[in-house]
Write a protein that holds these residues in place. Structure first.
Motif, mmCIF file in Angstrom:
data_model
loop_
_atom_site.group_PDB
_atom_site.id
_atom_site.type_symbol
_atom_site.label_atom_id
_atom_site.label_comp_id
_atom_site.label_asym_id
_atom_site.label_seq_id
_atom_site.Cartn_x
_atom_site.Cartn_y
_atom_site.Cartn_z
ATOM 1 N N TRP A 12 46.060 38.203 43.689
ATOM 2 C CA TRP A 12 44.700 37.956 43.043
ATOM 3 C C TRP A 12 44.223 39.641 42.923
ATOM 4 C CZ3 TRP A 12 39.856 39.661 44.971
ATOM 5 C CH2 TRP A 12 39.059 39.382 44.093
ATOM 6 N N SER A 13 44.351 40.331 43.953
ATOM 7 C CA SER A 13 43.889 41.888 43.579
ATOM 8 C C SER A 13 44.258 42.625 42.690
ATOM 9 C CB SER A 13 43.862 42.458 45.291
ATOM 10 O OG SER A 13 45.170 42.787 45.462
ATOM 11 N N LYS A 14 45.637 42.232 42.455
ATOM 12 C CA LYS A 14 46.521 43.018 41.160
ATOM 13 C C LYS A 14 46.107 42.301 39.991
ATOM 14 C CE LYS A 14 50.308 44.550 44.142
ATOM 15 N NZ LYS A 14 51.831 44.574 44.271
ATOM 16 N N LYS A 15 46.094 41.101 40.135
ATOM 17 C CA LYS A 15 46.045 40.104 38.673
ATOM 18 C C LYS A 15 44.955 39.235 38.951
ATOM 19 C CE LYS A 15 48.598 40.704 35.849
ATOM 20 N NZ LYS A 15 48.533 41.591 34.526
ATOM 21 N N PRO A 16 43.338 39.606 38.868
ATOM 22 C CA PRO A 16 42.527 38.824 39.246
ATOM 23 C C PRO A 16 42.572 37.438 38.195
ATOM 24 C CG PRO A 16 41.612 40.797 38.929
ATOM 25 C CD PRO A 16 42.971 40.850 38.560
ATOM 26 N N PHE A 17 41.946 36.216 38.985
ATOM 27 C CA PHE A 17 41.902 34.949 38.231
ATOM 28 C C PHE A 17 40.680 34.320 38.756
ATOM 29 C CE2 PHE A 17 45.459 35.117 41.386
ATOM 30 C CZ PHE A 17 45.042 34.205 41.948
ATOM 31 N N ASP A 18 40.260 33.280 38.025
ATOM 32 C CA ASP A 18 39.068 32.532 38.582
ATOM 33 C C ASP A 18 39.533 31.156 39.396
ATOM 34 O OD1 ASP A 18 37.096 34.118 37.421
ATOM 35 O OD2 ASP A 18 38.026 33.450 35.370
#
Length: 176
Positions: A81-87
């Motif tokens: 998530w920290s590299k490729k943020p998502f909700d």
């Protein structure tokens, strides 16, 4: 815009994979499919996938529901998530209510990510497909070994020679 993330091995791509990606896309505007790297699968599941990462990523990238493919090189979903943020993080409901699932929900809640579960497709899985492939390979190997044995026995019968090659060695015959 709601960004969704659906992680998986996606090994031996089947209807269950397609189903989770379809449902995920119905619940977000932009879907990232996280395809787990071979080395991570070996570490977490104790075996490498049948289909290598490059091929699995290519297959998933051609699914109409997927907007982007991300190759996961860690089992830590928060690091992903920290590299490729998502909700929203999509997962099969076989994790719901389990200690792993609850830990995942707590960790994601800390960064504002919601975990959304979908019904697990019971009738098919890569594990079941792998078992079928292994059984077919074992059956093929057994038939080949029996064929070799039959040829050796037929050769001994027609020529009168003692078997010295193949499945029965001369040393094993001497001990009989």
């Amino acid at each position: 815009m709601i960004i969704g993330y659906a992680a998986g091995a996606y090994d031996m791509f089947h209807y269950g994979h397609l189903n989770i990606l379809r449902q995920a896309k119905e619940n977000c505007d932009y879907l990232i499919a996280g395809v787990v790297h071979d080395d991570v699968l070996e570490k977490t599941k104790g075996r490498r996938p049948v289909v290598p990462i490059e091929e699995r990523a290519a297959i998933v990238s051609h699914c109409d529901y997927v907007d982007e493919v991300h190759v996961e090189t860690t089992s830590d979903k928060l690091a992903t998530w920290s590299k490729k943020p998502f909700d929203v993080f999509f997962k099969g409901d076989d994790w719901k209510g389990t200690p792993k699932g609850e830990a995942l929900e707590r960790r994601f809640a800390e960064v504002g990510v919601r975990v959304h579960y979908f019904p697990y497709t019971q009738h098919t899985s890569s594990t079941k497909l792998r078992k079928v492939v292994n059984l077919l390979e074992a059956e093929h190997d057994a038939i080949e070994a029996l064929s070799r044995l039959m040829r050796l026995l037929e050769d001994e019968k027609t020529t009168g020679r003692v078997l010295r090659e193949g499945l029965i060695s001369a040393e094993s015959l001497e001990t009989v």
